[in-house]
Design a protein around this motif. Sequence first.
Motif, PDB file in Angstrom:
ATOM      1  N   LYS A   1       0.802  -1.223   0.000  1.00 51.48           N
ATOM      2  CA  LYS A   1       0.000   0.000   0.000  1.00 51.48           C
ATOM      3  C   LYS A   1       0.841   1.282   0.000  1.00 51.48           C
ATOM      4  N   ASP A   2       2.068   1.246   0.525  1.00 53.15           N
ATOM      5  CA  ASP A   2       2.901   2.450   0.514  1.00 53.15           C
ATOM      6  C   ASP A   2       3.397   2.785  -0.891  1.00 53.15           C
ATOM      7  N   GLN A   3       3.436   1.781  -1.764  1.00 52.61           N
ATOM      8  CA  GLN A   3       3.890   1.993  -3.134  1.00 52.61           C
ATOM      9  C   GLN A   3       2.747   2.212  -4.116  1.00 52.61           C
ATOM     10  N   ALA A   4       1.541   1.869  -3.680  1.00 49.95           N
ATOM     11  CA  ALA A   4       0.442   1.764  -4.642  1.00 49.95           C
ATOM     12  C   ALA A   4      -0.559   2.902  -4.545  1.00 49.95           C
ATOM     13  N   GLU A   5      -1.116   3.232  -5.697  1.00 47.77           N
ATOM     14  CA  GLU A   5      -2.305   4.080  -5.741  1.00 47.77           C
ATOM     15  C   GLU A   5      -3.305   3.439  -6.693  1.00 47.77           C
ATOM     16  N   ILE A   6      -4.563   3.746  -6.477  1.00 49.31           N
ATOM     17  CA  ILE A   6      -5.637   3.108  -7.242  1.00 49.31           C
ATOM     18  C   ILE A   6      -6.302   4.121  -8.163  1.00 49.31           C
ATOM     19  N   VAL A   7      -6.519   3.715  -9.396  1.00 49.80           N
ATOM     20  CA  VAL A   7      -7.335   4.477 -10.333  1.00 49.80           C
ATOM     21  C   VAL A   7      -8.553   3.618 -10.659  1.00 49.80           C
ATOM     22  N   ILE A   8      -9.737   4.135 -10.404  1.00 50.12           N
ATOM     23  CA  ILE A   8     -10.972   3.403 -10.678  1.00 50.12           C
ATOM     24  C   ILE A   8     -11.501   3.822 -12.048  1.00 50.12           C
ATOM     25  N   VAL A   9     -11.760   2.823 -12.879  1.00 48.92           N
ATOM     26  CA  VAL A   9     -12.218   3.068 -14.247  1.00 48.92           C
ATOM     27  C   VAL A   9     -13.702   2.727 -14.354  1.00 48.92           C
ATOM     28  N   ILE A  10     -14.453   3.597 -15.027  1.00 50.86           N
ATOM     29  CA  ILE A  10     -15.876   3.333 -15.272  1.00 50.86           C
ATOM     30  C   ILE A  10     -16.226   3.797 -16.675  1.00 50.86           C
ATOM     31  N   SER A  11     -16.976   2.985 -17.378  1.00 45.66           N
ATOM     32  CA  SER A  11     -17.404   3.336 -18.731  1.00 45.66           C
ATOM     33  C   SER A  11     -18.522   4.372 -18.682  1.00 45.66           C
ATOM     34  N   ALA A  12     -18.374   5.446 -19.456  1.00 45.99           N
ATOM     35  CA  ALA A  12     -19.424   6.464 -19.537  1.00 45.99           C
ATOM     36  C   ALA A  12     -20.719   5.865 -20.078  1.00 45.99           C
TER      37      ALA A  12
ATOM     38  N   GLU B   1      -2.766  11.869 -14.055  1.00 48.74           N
ATOM     39  CA  GLU B   1      -1.636  12.210 -13.185  1.00 48.74           C
ATOM     40  C   GLU B   1      -1.570  11.207 -12.035  1.00 48.74           C
ATOM     41  N   THR B   2      -0.442  10.521 -11.907  1.00 54.05           N
ATOM     42  CA  THR B   2      -0.256   9.561 -10.819  1.00 54.05           C
ATOM     43  C   THR B   2       1.013   9.886 -10.055  1.00 54.05           C
ATOM     44  N   GLU B   3       1.082   9.433  -8.804  1.00 55.95           N
ATOM     45  CA  GLU B   3       2.189   9.804  -7.927  1.00 55.95           C
ATOM     46  C   GLU B   3       3.096   8.638  -7.549  1.00 55.95           C
ATOM     47  N   ARG B   4       2.580   7.413  -7.570  1.00 60.83           N
ATOM     48  CA  ARG B   4       3.312   6.297  -6.981  1.00 60.83           C
ATOM     49  C   ARG B   4       3.769   5.302  -8.046  1.00 60.83           C
ATOM     50  N   PRO B   5       4.751   4.464  -7.709  1.00 61.24           N
ATOM     51  CA  PRO B   5       5.315   3.559  -8.715  1.00 61.24           C
ATOM     52  C   PRO B   5       4.368   2.451  -9.162  1.00 61.24           C
ATOM     53  N   LEU B   6       3.452   2.016  -8.297  1.00 61.98           N
ATOM     54  CA  LEU B   6       2.510   0.972  -8.661  1.00 61.98           C
ATOM     55  C   LEU B   6       1.119   1.590  -8.794  1.00 61.98           C
ATOM     56  N   VAL B   7       0.592   1.556 -10.009  1.00 62.84           N
ATOM     57  CA  VAL B   7      -0.742   2.108 -10.256  1.00 62.84           C
ATOM     58  C   VAL B   7      -1.691   0.947 -10.540  1.00 62.84           C
ATOM     59  N   VAL B   8      -2.639   0.740  -9.650  1.00 58.31           N
ATOM     60  CA  VAL B   8      -3.605  -0.353  -9.784  1.00 58.31           C
ATOM     61  C   VAL B   8      -4.840   0.181 -10.495  1.00 58.31           C
ATOM     62  N   ILE B   9      -5.156  -0.416 -11.629  1.00 57.73           N
ATOM     63  CA  ILE B   9      -6.333  -0.019 -12.403  1.00 57.73           C
ATOM     64  C   ILE B   9      -7.436  -1.033 -12.147  1.00 57.73           C
ATOM     65  N   THR B  10      -8.524  -0.579 -11.549  1.00 58.16           N
ATOM     66  CA  THR B  10      -9.642  -1.469 -11.246  1.00 58.16           C
ATOM     67  C   THR B  10     -10.944  -0.814 -11.668  1.00 58.16           C
ATOM     68  N   ALA B  11     -12.062  -1.549 -11.528  1.00 57.97           N
ATOM     69  CA  ALA B  11     -13.350  -1.060 -12.018  1.00 57.97           C
ATOM     70  C   ALA B  11     -14.478  -1.774 -11.292  1.00 57.97           C
ATOM     71  N   PRO B  12     -15.698  -1.225 -11.349  1.00 56.08           N
ATOM     72  CA  PRO B  12     -16.839  -1.888 -10.710  1.00 56.08           C
ATOM     73  C   PRO B  12     -17.172  -3.239 -11.336  1.00 56.08           C
ATOM     74  N   GLY B  13     -16.847  -3.411 -12.627  1.00 59.81           N
ATOM     75  CA  GLY B  13     -17.194  -4.660 -13.292  1.00 59.81           C
ATOM     76  C   GLY B  13     -16.467  -4.799 -14.617  1.00 59.81           C
ATOM     77  N   PRO B  14     -16.698  -5.905 -15.333  1.00 60.27           N
ATOM     78  CA  PRO B  14     -15.999  -6.155 -16.600  1.00 60.27           C
ATOM     79  C   PRO B  14     -16.465  -5.213 -17.703  1.00 60.27           C
ATOM     80  N   GLY B  15     -15.624  -5.074 -18.735  1.00 58.06           N
ATOM     81  CA  GLY B  15     -15.981  -4.258 -19.888  1.00 58.06           C
ATOM     82  C   GLY B  15     -15.890  -2.770 -19.646  1.00 58.06           C
ATOM     83  N   SER B  16     -15.200  -2.373 -18.565  1.00 56.92           N
ATOM     84  CA  SER B  16     -15.122  -0.953 -18.220  1.00 56.92           C
ATOM     85  C   SER B  16     -14.007  -0.215 -18.951  1.00 56.92           C
ATOM     86  N   GLY B  17     -13.039  -0.951 -19.492  1.00 59.85           N
ATOM     87  CA  GLY B  17     -11.939  -0.320 -20.221  1.00 59.85           C
ATOM     88  C   GLY B  17     -10.648  -0.232 -19.432  1.00 59.85           C
TER      89      GLY B  17
END
Length: 495
Positions: free
Chosen positions: A63-74, A165-181
């Motif tokens: 967690k000290d290395q990671a930040e999360i970006v949440i992806v959602i399809s418009a 814009e991200t700050e940390r070396p590990l960027v976790v890309i997640t989403a509410p569900g599949p097909g979000s991009g």
Amino acid sequence: MKKGFDNAKYLAMQSEHIRERIAQFGNKLYLEFGGKLFDDYHASRVLPGFEPDSKLQMLLQLKDQAEIVIVISAEDIESNKIRGDYGITYDMDVLRLIDAFQSVGLYVGSVCLTKFADQPSAEQFQKRLKTLGIKSYRHYKIPGYPSNVEYIVSDKGYGRNEYIETERPLVVITAPGPGSGKMATCLSQLYHEHKRGVEAGYAKFETFPIWNIPLKHPVNLAYEAATADLNDVNMIDSFHLEAYGETAVNYNRDIEIFPVVNAMFELISGESPYKSPTDMGVNMAGNCIFDDDACCRASEQEIIRRYYKCLCEKKRKGESKDDQFKLESLMRQAKITVKDRKIVDAALKVEQETGHPAAAIELPNGGIVTGKTSDLLGASAAALLNALKELAKIDHEVKLVSPKDIEPIQTLKTSYLGSLNPRLHTDEILIALSASAAESEFAKLAMKQLPLLKDCEAHTTVLLSSVDENTFKNLGIHLTCEPKYEESQRKYHKH
């Protein structure tokens, strides 16, 4: 549910391989998390022993290395797409996820709206995020995606997207569900990082399909059933077969996008570190199945549940987002029918004998209890009480809740609250049971059995009200229903 998956081994193996992948790329890694990051209930159903928060537990170690970006399809925002296990829209689930991640100390950097095309609902959601102090970015639909590689990997393709814009070396890309991009977001970021002179890598944390079990294994077929609305198809990874002479299972979207991934890496470093879509993934799940039969049986039940869910949606709404014919095809491939769900016949038999709706619950020991409709209780409420009696080894003749205690509740419902149905719902009988537990040792003992209902199977011969469905869900019971209304309700479902 009989266990078949070693969760501790999975945590250790998966964590080790993620760390290796981070080290491989060094300065910046975009890690796509497939499936549910915070609560992967599909995985816990088809791999009994898998904990729903396993991915989260691994991420907390970084967690000290990671930040999360949440992806959602418009497009999902505009269509009010619902997350089935929670019954909330994807945009509301983004806010839920932000709260959930931050509550355990994970840093959420921003939200990315993919497939953005000036959808009014998406614009409104972005305004709401801004009001909440959450950064958000827009990524646009790209013509010819994913086949027109030269256009995609250009200033008119990924270059048109806003740089996150991200700050940390590990960027976790997640989403509410599949097909979000999620993957497209990762690749777009690699393009922008390259233009800024930043070395960056990409890897994929995916649970399904499991690459090193057979293509038509029930666990992999259950994944196809779970994504029947996306028309995902499991297939042999031809790139992996050609590169290594080894058969590996992947799915169509990853195989289609692989030439784009190769083009991205070649643009960045002159060559790709990956020879196949399977190479991109970090997936040790197949190595942690210790009872294949238990996982097969659990997956078969999941496919049947998905099939019933589709039929019930069609009955209620006239349509379903899932493809009924595909689900029927998957059942044929798995060599199963609804008859393989034992509680279906048990419930239908009681209905046939009584002429009224019935319910059945399969207990942890494999035993089946049923419930019939009476003047006091609905079939689901009766089955629930009978299940608790069986688990507590209480004689069937014992009344856990006295009829004289039920009658005032019925009067309240019909005379004061306007209900047309005097019978108690599942939530109402549990409240009555809890009140009885103050004086009855039998009721108190029955109440203590409620946690044992988690992961039990249930089936009812009619569609249930949302109240009853939510009670089963809150108890962790896997429910299916016949796609028909109670005869007295005809085509309309009255609560």
